[in-house]
Every structure is written in structure tokens, then in C-alpha cells.
Design an enzyme around this catalytic site. Structure first.
Site, PDB file in Angstrom:
ATOM      1  N   HIS A 161      -0.412   7.713  -2.497  1.00 35.04           N
ATOM      2  CA  HIS A 161      -1.355   7.193  -3.513  1.00 35.04           C
ATOM      3  C   HIS A 161      -0.664   7.052  -4.881  1.00 35.04           C
ATOM      4  O   HIS A 161      -1.088   7.628  -5.878  1.00 35.04           O
ATOM      5  CB  HIS A 161      -2.598   8.098  -3.624  1.00 35.04           C
ATOM      6  CG  HIS A 161      -3.774   7.365  -4.225  1.00 35.04           C
ATOM      7  ND1 HIS A 161      -5.068   7.559  -3.814  1.00 35.04           N
ATOM      8  CD2 HIS A 161      -3.844   6.434  -5.205  1.00 35.04           C
ATOM      9  CE1 HIS A 161      -5.879   6.783  -4.520  1.00 35.04           C
ATOM     10  NE2 HIS A 161      -5.154   6.087  -5.367  1.00 35.04           N
TER      11      HIS A 161
ATOM     12  N   ARG B 104      -8.067   1.236  -0.555  1.00 36.90           N
ATOM     13  CA  ARG B 104      -8.676   2.531  -0.225  1.00 36.90           C
ATOM     14  C   ARG B 104      -8.591   2.734   1.290  1.00 36.90           C
ATOM     15  O   ARG B 104      -8.678   1.767   2.060  1.00 36.90           O
ATOM     16  CB  ARG B 104     -10.148   2.582  -0.649  1.00 36.90           C
ATOM     17  CG  ARG B 104     -10.380   2.806  -2.142  1.00 36.90           C
ATOM     18  CD  ARG B 104      -9.957   4.205  -2.592  1.00 36.90           C
ATOM     19  NE  ARG B 104     -10.261   4.461  -3.982  1.00 36.90           N
ATOM     20  CZ  ARG B 104      -9.393   4.379  -4.993  1.00 36.90           C
ATOM     21  NH1 ARG B 104      -8.142   3.996  -4.763  1.00 36.90           N
ATOM     22  NH2 ARG B 104      -9.754   4.684  -6.224  1.00 36.90           N
TER      23      ARG B 104
HETATM   24  P1  NAP Z   1     -12.302  -5.422  -8.855  1.00 34.81           P
HETATM   25  O1  NAP Z   1     -11.830  -6.131 -10.076  1.00 34.81           O
HETATM   26  O2  NAP Z   1     -13.696  -4.876  -8.828  1.00 34.81           O
HETATM   27  O3  NAP Z   1     -12.105  -6.417  -7.623  1.00 34.81           O
HETATM   28  C1  NAP Z   1     -12.622  -6.165  -6.362  1.00 34.81           C
HETATM   29  C2  NAP Z   1     -12.494  -7.420  -5.514  1.00 34.81           C
HETATM   30  O4  NAP Z   1     -12.996  -7.118  -4.196  1.00 34.81           O
HETATM   31  C3  NAP Z   1     -13.347  -8.581  -6.046  1.00 34.81           C
HETATM   32  O5  NAP Z   1     -12.659  -9.790  -5.883  1.00 34.81           O
HETATM   33  C4  NAP Z   1     -14.576  -8.533  -5.143  1.00 34.81           C
HETATM   34  O6  NAP Z   1     -15.242  -9.765  -4.967  1.00 34.81           O
HETATM   35  C5  NAP Z   1     -13.959  -8.104  -3.837  1.00 34.81           C
HETATM   36  N1  NAP Z   1     -14.990  -7.549  -2.949  1.00 34.81           N
HETATM   37  C6  NAP Z   1     -15.812  -6.505  -3.159  1.00 34.81           C
HETATM   38  N2  NAP Z   1     -16.652  -6.326  -2.122  1.00 34.81           N
HETATM   39  C7  NAP Z   1     -16.345  -7.301  -1.233  1.00 34.81           C
HETATM   40  C8  NAP Z   1     -16.869  -7.689   0.038  1.00 34.81           C
HETATM   41  N3  NAP Z   1     -17.873  -7.008   0.601  1.00 34.81           N
HETATM   42  N4  NAP Z   1     -16.308  -8.737   0.672  1.00 34.81           N
HETATM   43  C9  NAP Z   1     -15.292  -9.445   0.098  1.00 34.81           C
HETATM   44  N5  NAP Z   1     -14.750  -9.143  -1.105  1.00 34.81           N
HETATM   45  C10 NAP Z   1     -15.283  -8.091  -1.755  1.00 34.81           C
HETATM   46  O7  NAP Z   1     -11.358  -4.189  -8.505  1.00 34.81           O
HETATM   47  P2  NAP Z   1      -9.827  -3.970  -8.931  1.00 34.81           P
HETATM   48  O8  NAP Z   1      -9.729  -3.453 -10.311  1.00 34.81           O
HETATM   49  O9  NAP Z   1      -9.052  -5.188  -8.584  1.00 34.81           O
HETATM   50  O10 NAP Z   1      -9.427  -2.771  -7.964  1.00 34.81           O
HETATM   51  C11 NAP Z   1      -9.511  -2.926  -6.530  1.00 34.81           C
HETATM   52  C12 NAP Z   1      -9.355  -1.579  -5.851  1.00 34.81           C
HETATM   53  O11 NAP Z   1      -8.002  -1.130  -5.935  1.00 34.81           O
HETATM   54  C13 NAP Z   1     -10.130  -0.429  -6.516  1.00 34.81           C
HETATM   55  O12 NAP Z   1     -11.489  -0.447  -6.135  1.00 34.81           O
HETATM   56  C14 NAP Z   1      -9.404   0.787  -5.986  1.00 34.81           C
HETATM   57  O13 NAP Z   1     -10.010   1.175  -4.776  1.00 34.81           O
HETATM   58  C15 NAP Z   1      -7.983   0.264  -5.689  1.00 34.81           C
HETATM   59  N6  NAP Z   1      -6.966   0.895  -6.540  1.00 34.81           N
HETATM   60  C16 NAP Z   1      -5.965   1.599  -5.951  1.00 34.81           C
HETATM   61  C17 NAP Z   1      -4.963   2.188  -6.724  1.00 34.81           C
HETATM   62  C18 NAP Z   1      -3.820   2.909  -6.082  1.00 34.81           C
HETATM   63  O14 NAP Z   1      -3.008   3.525  -6.792  1.00 34.81           O
HETATM   64  N7  NAP Z   1      -3.654   2.860  -4.795  1.00 34.81           N
HETATM   65  C19 NAP Z   1      -4.985   2.060  -8.117  1.00 34.81           C
HETATM   66  C20 NAP Z   1      -6.034   1.347  -8.690  1.00 34.81           C
HETATM   67  C21 NAP Z   1      -7.019   0.767  -7.897  1.00 34.81           C
HETATM   68  P3  NAP Z   1     -15.926 -10.523  -6.215  1.00 34.81           P
HETATM   69  O15 NAP Z   1     -14.771 -11.046  -7.039  1.00 34.81           O
HETATM   70  O16 NAP Z   1     -16.715 -11.593  -5.592  1.00 34.81           O
HETATM   71  O17 NAP Z   1     -16.734  -9.495  -6.950  1.00 34.81           O
END
Ligand code: NAP
Length: 310
Positions: A273, A225
Site C-alpha cells: 500500500h 482497493r
Molecule cells: P475519484 O476522483 O472519486 O474517482 C473515482 C472514479 O471511479 C470516478 O471516475 C468514478 O466515476 C468511478 N466509479 C465509481 N464508482 C463506479 C462504478 N460503480 N462503476 C464505474 N466507475 C465508478 O477517486 P480518486 O481520487 O481518483 O481515487 C480513486 C481511488 O484510489 C480511491 O478511492 C482510493 O481507493 C484509491 N487510492 C489508493 C491509494 C494507494 O496508495 N494505493 C492512494 C490514493 C487513493 P464518475 O467519474 O462517474 O464519478
């Protein structure tokens, strides 16, 4: 009869209508309808995209859950009209797309492909890239998408490190966590990939201090993001050579304004994006499974922790 309201931009309905109906029927539920309009008191579930017109959930007195079509929930997680469980999207199509996009952009920088793609005709300048095993890639965010990318990069031989909020154990990946673990993770990161959610705690994860902690000439890839990066600090790091190149898919304002310096910076690649998208066929199965679970009193999958913001 169960009423499932599809609340997303109208152009998405064509893509989702048939897969949703098919997937819900496949769970064994028979008495349901999936609609784009319904009397609020009839609505049981909302299949939701945060850019839909529905923003006030208090008008749905019998709502049981909101099933988000997006992985990122930053624009809905603080909605105070929500009193029911909120589930985010974890979709194999989303995961596969992100793995492919990240791997492609990591390989571009790892192999130094720009030298030939943008090269000077007649200039024969052989530079052999290192092997992947001699290149460290750090993945910030070891969730659904970060872990999938880490596994693919590991399979190609890269040295992979990662950072998350809570401690993690992923075979082959050196895992760091918490505020103290970030600098250590970045200290060897020749390529860093941001796959963190957008929360107050993750804003400006890459800033002047943390960019300076990376090896000189490192690469930044952000499919997470926009707010994860302090833009002014990144531009300064690019200008000084601390960061060699940034590939950015997400921005604080989207579409990225035409006068934004990223568009014209020679060391920045802007992608609109497109890193990954929820795929209707597979996402419909995730949504159907959660409706089935809810109707049979089983715990829902992929619940958002609204206090953590993701
Ligand atoms: P997820 O499964 O919720 O994973 C998020 C990761 O970030 C987890 O490992 C979490 O730690 C870590 N995290 C959260 N807050 C943190 C902090 N303060 N310090 C350190 N680590 C932290 O999410 P996901 O499904 O992998 O998706 C990740 C992001 O990708 C989404 O939120 C979205 O913004 C982005 N995304 C982008 C696209 C695009 O097309 N560009 C598409 C889809 C998603 P824990 O494991 O300890 O909880």
C-alpha cells in the site's frame, strides 16, 4: 477563535502541524488554533484520518465539516454520526505519486523487464517489446487519479481506454461507462489499472467473468482497493494463464496476512500500500482552502457523495 482538531495517528502530527498552521494562516485567517485535543464543543473542523480514534462525531455539537486526509472514504462514508459535510483528499502530491507508481508498473509489464531482471545468466534471448502505441491500457476509474494516470500514459504513446460510472470525455482516451461499458473496455485491455473507489457497486469488479473478457495474457495492476478484485477468481486466472501477472498494492486485509497465496504466487507482485500518499505540504493547502471557503460561505471542494459512497 476557530478550533481545528487534528484527528489522525499521533505520528502524523509532526508532519502536519507546521504545514497546516502555515497554510491556514496564508488564507488570511488569524484567529485559529490547530490542536490534537480540545473540548468537543469547541471544535469547528476536524482534519481526519479514518484510522484515528475519533469515530463518534455526535459529540462535536458545533462541528462545521470533516476534512479527510485520505482519498478513499469507504471506512467513514457510512458513519451515521456524521451530520456535516465530509470532504475527501484531492492532493497534487497524491496525484503525482500515483502517476509515477502506475507508469512504472505499466512500463515494467509493457517492456517485459522481468525477463532480464529475473533472467538466466548466459541466456541471450532478444525479444523486442512493441511500441506503447500498440499497447492498450485500460484505466478503471476516471476520477482525479485515474485521469492523471491516463494523461501520463497517453503522453508516452499508449493507447488508453477508461471506464467510469458517468459518461466522460477525456481527449485521446476512449471512454466507456456503466455496467455495459465494462466488458467492452476490458475486451482490448492488455494492461488494466484499477483506480475505482471501494463501494458496494465496485466490489469484485474484476471477477471470473470480467477477467475472462480480457485478452489472454493480460496484466492487472491494482492500486485502488482490495475488494475491487475477487481474489479466488484472480488466482484461478493467473494459474490458467488468462492473466500473466498481477501487481497488487491493496488488499482486503492489510497488512496482507503472511499465509496469503499472493505472497508466494510467482506471477504476483505484492507492494505494501505504497502506490501514493497524501503529502502534508500540498494537502495542508487543500484543507486550508476548504476552511477558508466554509468560513466565507463558499461551497466546499471535494465533497463526498455519501449516497454513492465516494
Ligand atoms: P475519484 O476522483 O472519486 O474517482 C473515482 C472514479 O471511479 C470516478 O471516475 C468514478 O466515476 C468511478 N466509479 C465509481 N464508482 C463506479 C462504478 N460503480 N462503476 C464505474 N466507475 C465508478 O477517486 P480518486 O481520487 O481518483 O481515487 C480513486 C481511488 O484510489 C480511491 O478511492 C482510493 O481507493 C484509491 N487510492 C489508493 C491509494 C494507494 O496508495 N494505493 C492512494 C490514493 C487513493 P464518475 O467519474 O462517474 O464519478
Amino acid at each position: 477563535m476557530l478550533t481545528i482538531l487534528f484527528a489522525a495517528r499521533p505520528d502524523r502530527w509532526d508532519a502536519y502541524e507546521a504545514p497546516l498552521k502555515r497554510a491556514i494562516a496564508a488564507t488570511g485567517l488569524t484567529d485559529f488554533r490547530v490542536v490534537t485535543e480540545a473540548a468537543p464543543e469547541e471544535v469547528d473542523y476536524i482534519v481526519y484520518a479514518p484510522n484515528s480514534d475519533v469515530q463518534d462525531f455526535s459529540i462535536f455539537p458545533n462541528l462545521k465539516a470533516i476534512l479527510n486526509l485520505w482519498a478513499g472514504v469507504e471506512t467513514i462514508v457510512g458513519n451515521t454520526t456524521i451530520t456535516v459535510p465530509l470532504c475527501r483528499m484531492v492532493d497534487t502530491g497524491l496525484r503525482e505519486g500515483m502517476r509515477e507508481w502506475v507508469t512504472g508498473h505499466v512500463l515494467r509489464h509493457h517492456l517485459g523487464m522481468d525477463a532480464q531482471i529475473k533472467g538466466t545468466p548466459g541466456l541471450w534471448d532478444p525479444r523486442i517489446p512493441p511500441l506503447a502505441r500498440n499497447r492498450t491500457v485500460a484505466i478503471l476509474g476516471l476520477g482525479e487519479l485515474g485521469t492523471a494516470c491516463a494523461e501520463t500514459l497517453l503522453a508516452l504513446g499508449f493507447t488508453v481506454t477508461g471506464w467510469s460510472r458517468s459518461p466522460k470525455s477525456i481527449p485521446g482516451v476512449s471512454c466507456f461507462h456503466g455496467p455495459d461499458g465494462l466488458t467492452e473496455c476490458l475486451s482490448a485491455a492488455e494492461i488494466v489499472v484499477l483506480l475505482l473507489p471501494n463501494t458496494p457497486a465496485t466490489e469484485n469488479t474484476l471477477n471470473a467473468r470480467t477477467l475472462a473478457a480480457m485478452p489472454r495474457g493480460a496484466f492487472v495492476i491494482n492500486p485502488g482497493r482490495g475488494p475491487l478484485i475477487d481474489d479466488d477468481a484472480l488466482l484461478a486466472a493467473l494459474d490458467s494463464g488468462q492473466i500473466a501477472h498481477a501487481t497488487l498494492d491493496v488488499f482486503r486485509v492489510e497488512p496482507l496476512p503472511a499465509d496469503h497465496p499472493y505472497w508466494h504466487h510467482p506471477q504476483v507482485t505484492v507492494t505494501p500500500h505504497i502506490a501514493s500518499e497524501t503529502r502534508p505540504e500540498t494537502a495542508a493547502e487543500v484543507i486550508a482552502e476548504n476552511i477558508r471557503r466554509s468560513e466565507s460561505g463558499e461551497p466546499l471542494l471535494h465533497l463526498v457523495d455519501r449516497s454513492a459512497g465516494y
